[in-house]
Design a protein around this motif. Structure first.
Motif, mmCIF file in Angstrom:
data_model
loop_
_atom_site.group_PDB
_atom_site.id
_atom_site.type_symbol
_atom_site.label_atom_id
_atom_site.label_comp_id
_atom_site.label_asym_id
_atom_site.label_seq_id
_atom_site.Cartn_x
_atom_site.Cartn_y
_atom_site.Cartn_z
ATOM 1 N N THR A 491 0.805 -1.229 0.000
ATOM 2 C CA THR A 491 0.000 0.000 0.000
ATOM 3 C C THR A 491 0.835 1.276 0.000
ATOM 4 N N ARG A 492 2.126 1.161 0.187
ATOM 5 C CA ARG A 492 2.994 2.348 0.233
ATOM 6 C C ARG A 492 3.217 2.886 -1.179
ATOM 7 N N VAL A 493 3.074 4.192 -1.327
ATOM 8 C CA VAL A 493 3.260 4.861 -2.616
ATOM 9 C C VAL A 493 4.619 5.569 -2.591
ATOM 10 N N PRO A 494 5.498 5.297 -3.560
ATOM 11 C CA PRO A 494 6.875 5.813 -3.498
ATOM 12 C C PRO A 494 6.982 7.325 -3.335
ATOM 13 N N GLY A 496 5.102 9.291 -1.729
ATOM 14 C CA GLY A 496 4.578 9.774 -0.450
ATOM 15 C C GLY A 496 3.159 9.317 -0.221
ATOM 16 N N GLY A 497 2.895 8.803 0.975
ATOM 17 C CA GLY A 497 1.550 8.374 1.313
ATOM 18 C C GLY A 497 1.342 6.878 1.180
ATOM 19 N N TYR A 498 0.204 6.430 1.641
ATOM 20 C CA TYR A 498 -0.248 5.047 1.537
ATOM 21 C C TYR A 498 -1.632 5.055 0.908
ATOM 22 N N THR A 499 -1.965 4.001 0.205
ATOM 23 C CA THR A 499 -3.256 3.952 -0.472
ATOM 24 C C THR A 499 -4.044 2.714 -0.065
ATOM 25 N N SER A 500 -5.351 2.852 0.030
ATOM 26 C CA SER A 500 -6.208 1.681 0.142
ATOM 27 C C SER A 500 -6.118 0.902 -1.160
ATOM 28 N N ILE A 501 -6.419 -0.392 -1.103
ATOM 29 C CA ILE A 501 -6.307 -1.258 -2.281
ATOM 30 C C ILE A 501 -7.612 -2.021 -2.489
ATOM 31 N N ASN A 502 -7.822 -2.492 -3.708
ATOM 32 C CA ASN A 502 -9.070 -3.156 -4.070
ATOM 33 C C ASN A 502 -9.049 -4.666 -3.873
ATOM 34 N N ASN A 503 -7.861 -5.292 -3.924
ATOM 35 C CA ASN A 503 -7.833 -6.746 -3.949
ATOM 36 C C ASN A 503 -6.716 -7.308 -3.081
ATOM 37 N N PRO A 512 -4.563 -0.338 -6.503
ATOM 38 C CA PRO A 512 -4.724 0.775 -5.565
ATOM 39 C C PRO A 512 -5.967 1.608 -5.853
ATOM 40 N N ARG A 513 -6.590 2.106 -4.790
ATOM 41 C CA ARG A 513 -7.823 2.899 -4.896
ATOM 42 C C ARG A 513 -7.553 4.397 -4.885
ATOM 43 N N ASP A 514 -6.292 4.791 -4.678
ATOM 44 C CA ASP A 514 -5.899 6.210 -4.696
ATOM 45 C C ASP A 514 -6.592 7.016 -3.593
ATOM 46 N N LYS A 515 -6.544 6.507 -2.365
ATOM 47 C CA LYS A 515 -7.122 7.249 -1.243
ATOM 48 C C LYS A 515 -6.457 6.823 0.056
ATOM 49 N N MET A 516 -6.037 7.805 0.842
ATOM 50 C CA MET A 516 -5.508 7.556 2.178
ATOM 51 C C MET A 516 -6.467 8.184 3.180
ATOM 52 N N GLU A 517 -7.219 7.352 3.865
ATOM 53 C CA GLU A 517 -8.176 7.835 4.854
ATOM 54 C C GLU A 517 -7.452 8.543 5.995
ATOM 55 N N SER A 518 -8.117 9.518 6.606
ATOM 56 C CA SER A 518 -7.485 10.242 7.713
ATOM 57 C C SER A 518 -7.182 9.320 8.885
ATOM 58 N N PHE A 519 -7.981 8.243 9.028
ATOM 59 C CA PHE A 519 -7.755 7.361 10.180
ATOM 60 C C PHE A 519 -6.474 6.551 10.073
ATOM 61 N N PHE A 520 -5.848 6.505 8.908
ATOM 62 C CA PHE A 520 -4.560 5.807 8.828
ATOM 63 C C PHE A 520 -3.517 6.515 9.694
ATOM 64 N N LEU A 521 -3.533 7.852 9.678
ATOM 65 C CA LEU A 521 -2.630 8.614 10.544
ATOM 66 C C LEU A 521 -3.212 8.804 11.938
ATOM 67 N N GLY A 522 -4.537 8.979 12.023
ATOM 68 C CA GLY A 522 -5.159 9.224 13.318
ATOM 69 C C GLY A 522 -5.213 7.994 14.199
ATOM 70 N N GLU A 523 -5.377 6.805 13.593
ATOM 71 C CA GLU A 523 -5.561 5.588 14.369
ATOM 72 C C GLU A 523 -4.510 4.517 14.091
ATOM 73 N N THR A 524 -4.433 4.078 12.823
ATOM 74 C CA THR A 524 -3.670 2.869 12.519
ATOM 75 C C THR A 524 -2.211 2.996 12.944
ATOM 76 N N LEU A 525 -1.534 4.058 12.515
ATOM 77 C CA LEU A 525 -0.127 4.213 12.865
ATOM 78 C C LEU A 525 0.059 4.495 14.351
ATOM 79 N N LYS A 526 -0.898 5.171 14.958
ATOM 80 C CA LYS A 526 -0.813 5.417 16.405
ATOM 81 C C LYS A 526 -0.859 4.105 17.178
#
Length: 560
Positions: A491-494, A496-503, A512-526
């Motif tokens: 999911t890492r994009v070279p 910068g950023g991470y993307t949700s994926i379809n499969n 890749p779905r071309d979207k990084m939800e705010s909760f990836f930084l707010g929750e997942t990495l925390k």
């Protein structure tokens, strides 16, 4: 005289005798060393241990002589050991030291890996989406939901907890100079509360910076029109500029999870401001839901009508989307309030029993415990990834004295949530899994084509954090490390950023779905960072309770 365990003279096994003599010498040596260390450090041993070191002090002279005798005796014992014995002891101590250093470096390297992942995600957001809601890392652009800098606000306390001072400083500057809630824009009450209000309150408590409290007061007051309904059940949407609110265009219903998962934040806002209106509004919702008909063994339907305040779509029960955080906030309101509001605890305990009775099943062939759904008496073996909040919530309740079988169920469900990752070809969980229950099934988890996407969700990592914090079982850290590595791989994009994926079932083309939800930084990495940390005081679970967006809020003293 001879120690009671010293080998007798004439023993038939001279090798064993020799070994036991060496063992005896080592024990005596370590006993003297231990005694000297205890004395030198001034350590008071508990009564059950004091009999191992006996010291009689009659006057200062005898005490000094005793200390010198022990030092000489320790050195004499050391010198009496053979070169091989001394080498073995030193080698063992060296191995122990190296092992401890390895553990320290391993923990630090994992923490640094999370910081690096955050910096990489922040780099993409800063370069392509600064001040906007969400990063689109593939197209190097941004998406708007509310137009309020959602990702930046959601990530504030994560940066503080991770010690990313430079990134936090630039984010604070944006909040001070650019963030304004005086906009003609509709926002979702629930999402704005958990992501924006929750983060601002949390960041205020962690930093003591009044800027964040003032912003929290602003957005909190602008969300209050949502409660201006005939039933006092809030509308789902609020125009924070106009001060108006309304339900979605397609229904007059709100989801039960949304109206019952805003309480931690509004209650805390009342506590900080001294204005009871926020707490009164959300507590009225809980009182009504508490007494409503339509529950089954403590389980609630998914929707509630804002006109009459009654449940709709009755007969459908899930711990997934639209109901999940209702159960989470029952327990957490009880904890937040200092365990004084018994009605929350009663409803939570009843709901857990309802889950066991109606929704808890086991898969074939491995017997994985999972939580399915019930629709008008028909059971479906469908489990959202969102349900993986439950192991952590059950473990948290057990930590606060709830039945021990809650922890056992938490461990079983934690295994299942991990297997939802491990059994996928990418090592990443789908959004929804179906569990096989038929005799002869060869695999436990089946995933429909429409459910194979992964949105970088936090729930499994969240529960891993709770399970590790309470059990100290290293396997939970290892499982989390595997998941983080797979996020980096797929999911890492070279740029910068991470993307949700379809499969998640196609490692060659995860799409890749071309979207990084705010909760990836707010929750997942925390939660990754807290999982890998060995410091139990880093957001102590005896002092803070996390809202459903991973923003820690203080537990109130019982006097309040």
């Amino acid at each position: 005289g001879r120690s009671s365990w010293e080998p007798r003279t004439g023993s038939r096994n001279s090798s064993l005798n020799q070994f036991l003599k060496i063992y005896h010498n080592h024990c005596v040596f370590y006993m003297f060393v231990f005694s000297a260390v205890v004395e030198r450090r001034g350590i008071m041993l508990p009564p059950s241990r004091r009999d191992f070191v006996s010291l009689t002090v009659s006057e200062s002279g005898s005490y000094t002589n005793s200390k010198q005798w022990r030092r000489q005796s320790c050195w004499r014992k050391w010198k009496q050991l053979s070169r091989l014995q001394r080498s073995l002891i030193l080698f063992t101590l060296m191995l122990l030291l190296l092992f401890l250093v390895f553990l320290f470096l391993s923990a630090e390297s994992r923490l640094e890996a999370v910081r690096e992942a955050f910096r990489h995600a922040w780099k993409g957001y800063k370069n392509f989406a600064w001040g906007h809601d969400e990063l689109k890392p593939i197209s190097k652009s941004y998406g708007e939901w509310f137009g309020l800098g959602l990702t930046l606000i959601d990530a504030l306390d994560t940066m503080w907890i991770l010690g990313l001072k430079e990134e936090f400083a630039e984010a604070r500057q944006w909040v001070a100079k650019e963030l304004s809630f005086d906009k003609n824009v509709d926002v979702n009450l629930f999402e704005s509360t958990i992501r924006i209000l929750g983060s601002l309150l949390s960041t205020y408590h962690l930093t003591g910076d009044s800027l964040f409290l003032e912003k929290a007061k602003d957005i909190g007051s602008r969300l209050m029109p949502a409660f201006n309904t005939a039933s006092k059940i809030p509308y789902s949407d609020v125009n924070i500029g106009k001060g108006t609110a309304h339900p979605p265009q397609w229904t007059s219903d709100s989801s039960v999870a949304e109206v019952t998962s805003i309480q931690l934040e509004f209650r805390e806002l009342s506590r900080l401001t001294g204005d009871p209106k926020y707490k009164l509004a959300v507590m009225e919702v809980m009182k009504q839901v508490h007494k409503l008909d339509g529950k089954q063994d403590g389980l609630v339907p998914m929707f509630i009508n804002t006109n009459n305040g009654l449940f709709t779509h009755q007969g459908m029960y899930t711990l997934g989307a639209r109901a999940d955080s209702y159960y989470e906030y029952l327990l957490k309101q009880w904890i937040q309030g200092g365990k004084t509001e018994k009605e929350f605890l009663d409803d939570y305990l009843q709901a857990v029993e309802g889950v066991k009775k109606n929704l808890l099943k086991k898969s074939t062939p491995s017997g994985l415990a999972f939580v399915g759904e019930l629709s008008h008496g028909h059971f479906s073996p469908k489990m959202d990834h969102l349900v993986c909040f439950l192991p952590g919530t059950l473990a948290l309740g057990a930590h606060y004295g709830l039945p021990a079988d809650h922890m056992e169920l938490a461990k079983q469900l934690m295994e299942t949530c991990y297997q939802m990752y491990a059994q996928m070809e990418t090592g990443l969980s789908p959004e929804i899994a179906h569990f096989n229950m038929h005799e002869g099934s060869t695999q436990d988890v089946d995933v429909k084509i429409a459910d194979r996407h992964n949105l970088l969700r936090p729930e499994t990592v969240e529960s891993l954090f709770y399970l590790y914090r309470f059990t100290k079982d290293k396997k939970y850290q290892q499982w989390g490390w595997e998941i983080l590595q797979n996020f980096n791989k797929y999911t890492r994009v070279p740029t910068g950023g991470y993307t949700s994926i379809n499969n998640v079932r196609d490692p060659a083309s995860p799409n890749p779905r071309d979207k990084m939800e705010s909760f990836f930084l707010g929750e997942t990495l925390k939660y990754f960072y807290l999982l890998f940390s060995e410091d139990p005081n880093l957001i102590s679970l005896d002092k803070y309770v996390f809202n459903t967006e991973a923003h820690p809020l203080p537990i109130w003293p019982q006097s309040e």
